[in-house]
Write an enzyme that holds these catalytic residues in place. Structure first.
Site, mmCIF file in Angstrom:
data_model
loop_
_atom_site.group_PDB
_atom_site.id
_atom_site.type_symbol
_atom_site.label_atom_id
_atom_site.label_comp_id
_atom_site.label_asym_id
_atom_site.label_seq_id
_atom_site.Cartn_x
_atom_site.Cartn_y
_atom_site.Cartn_z
ATOM 1 N N ARG A 269 0.848 -1.201 0.000
ATOM 2 C CA ARG A 269 0.000 0.000 0.000
ATOM 3 C C ARG A 269 0.880 1.247 0.000
ATOM 4 O O ARG A 269 0.612 2.217 -0.710
ATOM 5 C CB ARG A 269 -0.907 0.000 1.238
ATOM 6 C CG ARG A 269 -2.062 -0.970 1.145
ATOM 7 C CD ARG A 269 -3.065 -0.751 2.270
ATOM 8 N NE ARG A 269 -2.595 -1.266 3.538
ATOM 9 C CZ ARG A 269 -3.001 -2.426 4.086
ATOM 10 N NH1 ARG A 269 -3.898 -3.164 3.473
ATOM 11 N NH2 ARG A 269 -2.537 -2.824 5.248
ATOM 12 N N PHE A 285 -11.617 -4.243 -5.112
ATOM 13 C CA PHE A 285 -11.623 -5.039 -3.879
ATOM 14 C C PHE A 285 -10.988 -4.187 -2.769
ATOM 15 O O PHE A 285 -10.007 -4.581 -2.142
ATOM 16 C CB PHE A 285 -10.857 -6.355 -4.051
ATOM 17 C CG PHE A 285 -11.274 -7.159 -5.265
ATOM 18 C CD1 PHE A 285 -12.378 -7.995 -5.217
ATOM 19 C CD2 PHE A 285 -10.562 -7.058 -6.459
ATOM 20 C CE1 PHE A 285 -12.747 -8.748 -6.336
ATOM 21 C CE2 PHE A 285 -10.927 -7.796 -7.576
ATOM 22 C CZ PHE A 285 -12.022 -8.653 -7.516
ATOM 23 N N ASP A 307 -15.980 -2.284 -3.975
ATOM 24 C CA ASP A 307 -16.031 -3.489 -3.140
ATOM 25 C C ASP A 307 -17.486 -3.937 -3.058
ATOM 26 O O ASP A 307 -18.409 -3.137 -3.187
ATOM 27 C CB ASP A 307 -15.484 -3.214 -1.733
ATOM 28 C CG ASP A 307 -15.051 -4.498 -1.025
ATOM 29 O OD1 ASP A 307 -13.847 -4.792 -0.992
ATOM 30 O OD2 ASP A 307 -15.940 -5.230 -0.530
ATOM 31 N N ASP A 357 -6.826 -6.409 -5.896
ATOM 32 C CA ASP A 357 -6.425 -7.199 -4.718
ATOM 33 C C ASP A 357 -7.606 -8.072 -4.274
ATOM 34 O O ASP A 357 -8.220 -7.821 -3.231
ATOM 35 C CB ASP A 357 -5.984 -6.256 -3.583
ATOM 36 C CG ASP A 357 -5.466 -7.018 -2.368
ATOM 37 O OD1 ASP A 357 -4.988 -8.157 -2.542
ATOM 38 O OD2 ASP A 357 -5.542 -6.479 -1.252
ATOM 39 N N CYS A 397 -3.742 -13.866 -3.457
ATOM 40 C CA CYS A 397 -3.435 -14.381 -2.105
ATOM 41 C C CYS A 397 -3.862 -15.839 -2.013
ATOM 42 O O CYS A 397 -4.127 -16.355 -0.939
ATOM 43 C CB CYS A 397 -4.100 -13.539 -1.033
ATOM 44 S SG CYS A 397 -5.877 -13.462 -1.175
HETATM 45 N N1 SAH Z 1 -7.070 -4.404 -0.582
HETATM 46 C C1 SAH Z 1 -7.689 -4.562 0.722
HETATM 47 C C2 SAH Z 1 -7.983 -6.014 1.052
HETATM 48 C C3 SAH Z 1 -8.890 -6.702 0.057
HETATM 49 S S1 SAH Z 1 -9.669 -8.099 0.713
HETATM 50 C C4 SAH Z 1 -6.826 -3.879 1.761
HETATM 51 O O1 SAH Z 1 -5.718 -3.416 1.437
HETATM 52 O O2 SAH Z 1 -7.252 -3.804 2.912
HETATM 53 C C5 SAH Z 1 -10.786 -8.556 -0.528
HETATM 54 C C6 SAH Z 1 -12.036 -7.692 -0.639
HETATM 55 O O3 SAH Z 1 -12.736 -8.133 -1.796
HETATM 56 C C7 SAH Z 1 -13.045 -7.784 0.493
HETATM 57 O O4 SAH Z 1 -13.288 -6.490 0.988
HETATM 58 C C8 SAH Z 1 -14.329 -8.333 -0.149
HETATM 59 O O5 SAH Z 1 -15.503 -7.706 0.344
HETATM 60 C C9 SAH Z 1 -14.124 -7.966 -1.588
HETATM 61 N N2 SAH Z 1 -14.796 -8.794 -2.603
HETATM 62 C C10 SAH Z 1 -14.802 -10.131 -2.709
HETATM 63 N N3 SAH Z 1 -15.402 -10.529 -3.857
HETATM 64 C C11 SAH Z 1 -15.790 -9.394 -4.486
HETATM 65 C C12 SAH Z 1 -16.425 -9.120 -5.716
HETATM 66 N N4 SAH Z 1 -16.790 -10.105 -6.547
HETATM 67 N N5 SAH Z 1 -16.629 -7.848 -6.075
HETATM 68 C C13 SAH Z 1 -16.256 -6.845 -5.262
HETATM 69 N N6 SAH Z 1 -15.644 -7.035 -4.088
HETATM 70 C C14 SAH Z 1 -15.402 -8.298 -3.694
#
Ligand code: SAH
Length: 454
Positions: A269, A285, A307, A357, A397
C-alpha cells in the site's frame, strides 16, 4: 501436487470469504470460485488401542517430515496407537519406530497432525509455548516491526502480525495486534486445545486491553471445528484503530474480514502511495480503503474504489474522514468487481494506476483452474482500462496459485488485452508474515507491478 496435498487447507492466508459483508455473505457471481467443498477426512487405521498414543507412518512416508514440513497427511499414516483425542500431542514415528516429531493430532482432518517440535527431549507445555511466542515477538522486534508495547490507555497505536502460524513454529495460530488489542485466530485442533494457554501467555507478554478471538475462518470447517468468536481476555474497546505509516484505519475486530484488517499489504500500500501523484486511480476489492487512502494521501487526482461489501465501504469512508483526506477526490462503488470493470470498459473510462487485490480465489491447487479464469478476467479488463504508460498492481493471495502460474495468467491477460507490459516489481506480504523455508505454503501473497507501454 498430490491429490492429498491439493486438498490441504488451513494455511495462514486470507480467508476465501469472497464478497462477505460484515453481516452477511454477498451472492457471488458465477465467474468466481466457490468456497471449498468440505471433504470428509479419511481416517487413518487404528493401531493397538492399549498402546501409548502415537502416530506411526507408512514405510517411506517420513521424507517430508525429514525435510521439516510440518504437516502429516492422513495418507502417510500407517496407524494411530492408543485412543488419542483431537488436539492431543503425539509422538510421530517412522515405520521402523524411530522418533520424528511431536505433533498435534486431529482425528477429523485430512491433515492428521501438525508438528510442534522436531526434538524428542522437548516437552510440549506452557513453557514450550511461552518460548515459541517470545521467539516470534523477538523476531519482529529485531526487524523493528514490533509495535510499541500494548497496554497503554485505550485503542490506537500501530499494528503487526505477531504470530504467523507454521512459519513461527505454531501451526494454526495467528495473532494480529491493532494498537492495544490482540486478535487471535485458531485454525486447527492443536491451538484449539491450547487456547487458554495461548491467551494467558499473550496477556503476560503483550499486556493488551483485550484479546479477541476470531476463529471463524473457512478452514475450521475442514478441520471439524465449530466457528467461535468473542472476547477471550479484557474488554473490547468501542473503537479499535490501527495506525499504519501515519494513516489511521478503523478496524472492525468483531465483524470485519479475517482478523479485521489486512496487515499483509502494508508495504505494498505504501508503494502505491508513492506512485499516485496526479493519477486517476482505480482500487478494486478496496475493503476498508487501504490502497485508496494511500493514493489520496499521495496526491492522486481521483480514486475510484470498488467493493461488494457495504460495511467495508462505510468504514472506508470513515477512514478518509479520520485522516482529513479530500473526500471529493474519492468515489465509492458497492458492486461486484467483475461486472463493474465491464461497465467501466463500456463507458470508456481510463485510469493511470489500477489495484486488483481480490480475495482468495483458489484456497488450494484443486481450485487453480477455475481461479485462473477469474484472475485472467479481471486482469484482462484491468489492462484495457489503463492509459498508455499506466501501472497495474495485481495480487493473488491464493495458496493454490504459484508465483509462476500467476505470472503466466497475467501474461495471457496482457496478450488478450492487446497490450505490451513489463514487470517492474514483484511484491510479497510484509515481513511480519515471514515464510519458513520448509513451509513454502506460507508464501501465499504474490503481487506484480506492471507497466504497460506508452
Ligand atoms: N485491498 C484490501 C484487502 C482486500 S480483501 C486492503 O488493502 O485492505 C478482498 C475484498 O474483496 C473484500 O473487501 C471483499 O468484500 C471484496 N470482494 C470479494 N469478492 C468481491 C467481488 N466479486 N466484487 C467486489 N468485491 C469483492
Amino acid at each position: 501436487m498430490s491429490k492429498e496435498k491439493s486438498r490441504s487447507h488451513s494455511t495462514p492466508h486470507r480467508q476465501s470469504q469472497g464478497g462477505k459483508d460484515f453481516r452477511k455473505r454477498v451472492q457471488r457471481s458465477k465467474s468466481q470460485t466457490d468456497a471449498p467443498a468440505v471433504q470428509p477426512a479419511s481416517r487413518p487405521r487404528a493401531g493397538n488401542p492399549s498402546a501409548k498414543p502415537g502416530i506411526m507412518l507408512k514405510a517411506g512416508r517420513e521424507k517430508s517430515l525429514q525435510r521439516r514440513h510440518p504437516w502429516i497427511f492422513s495418507g502417510a499414516v500407517e496407524c494411530i496407537d492408543g485412543a488419542p483425542a483431537s488436539g492431543d500431542t503425539l509422538p510421530v514415528r517412522d515405520a521402523a519406530g524411530n522418533f520424528l516429531a511431536w505433533a498435534a493430532y486431529n482425528a477429523d482432518s485430512q491433515i492428521t497432525a501438525r508438528v510442534w517440535s522436531w526434538h524428542e527431549k522437548d516437552v510440549i507445555d506452557k513453557a514450550f509455548f511461552r518460548n515459541r511466542i517470545a521467539n516470534a515477538l523477538a523476531a519482529r522486534r529485531a526487524l523493528g516491526l514490533l509495535p510499541s508495547p500494548a497496554g497503554g490507555g485505550g485503542a490506537g497505536g500501530e499494528g503487526a502480525r505477531l504470530v504467523h502460524g507454521e512459519s513461527d513454529g505454531l501451526p494454526g495460530l495467528i495473532v494480529d495486534q491493532y494498537g492495544d488489542v490482540l486478535v487471535m485466530q485458531l485454525g486447527s485442533a492443536g491451538p484449539e486445545h491450547w487456547r487458554d494457554t495461548f491467551a494467558d501467555i499473550l496477556q503476560e507478554q503483550c499486556a493488551p486491553v483485550c484479546i479477541y478471538e476470531r476463529s471463524d475462518s473457512d478452514g475450521r470447517e475442514l478441520e471439524g471445528l465449530p466457528k467461535r468468536c468473542g472476547v477471550v481476555r479484557g474488554t473490547l474497546p468501542e473503537k479499535v484503530e490501527v495506525t499504519e505509516n501515519g494513516l489511521r484505519f478503523a478496524v472492525d475486530v468483531a465483524e470485519g474480514q479475517k482478523t479485521g484488517y489486512y496487515l499483509d499489504q502494508r508495504d505494498n500500500r505504501a508503494l502505491t502511495g508513492t506512485l499516485a501523484q496526479d493519477k486517476d486511480v482505480l482500487n478494486c476489492f478496496c475493503y476498508t480503503g487501504g490502497f485508496s487512502l494511500y493514493a489520496l494521501r499521495g496526491g492522486a487526482k481521483s480514486v475510484l474504489s470498488i467493493d461488494a461489501s457495504e460495511g467495508a465501504l462505510e468504514l472506508a469512508k470513515r477512514n478518509v474522514e479520520l485522516n482529513g483526506l479530500n473526500a471529493s477526490k474519492a468515489e465509492w462503488q458497492c458492486a461486484d468487481v467483475f461486472g463493474a470493470l465491464r461497465k467501466l470498459r463500456d463507458q470508456n473510462r481510463k485510469f493511470d494506476l489500477i489495484v486488483l487485490d481480490p480475495p482468495k480465489f483458489a484456497p488450494t491447487a484443486a481450485f487453480a483452474e477455475k481461479a485462473s479464469r477469474a484472475y485472467k478476467d479481471i486482469n484482462l479488463l484491468g489492462f484495457k482500462l489503463l492509459r498508455p504508460g499506466g501501472l497495474l498492481f495485481t495480487y493473488s493471495c491464493s495458496g493454490g496459485i504459484s508465483d509462476d502460474l500467476f505470472q503466466k495468467i497475467i501474461a495471457g491477460a496482457a496478450l488478450d488485452a492487446g497490450v505490451d507490459a513489463q514487470i517492474v516489481k514483484k511484491l510479497h506480504a510484509a515481513a511480519d508474515h515471514p515464510v519458513l523455508l520448509s513451509f513454502p505454503e506460507g508464501a501465499y501473497l504474490k503481487g506484480l507491478v506492471l507497466r504497460v507501454s506508452s
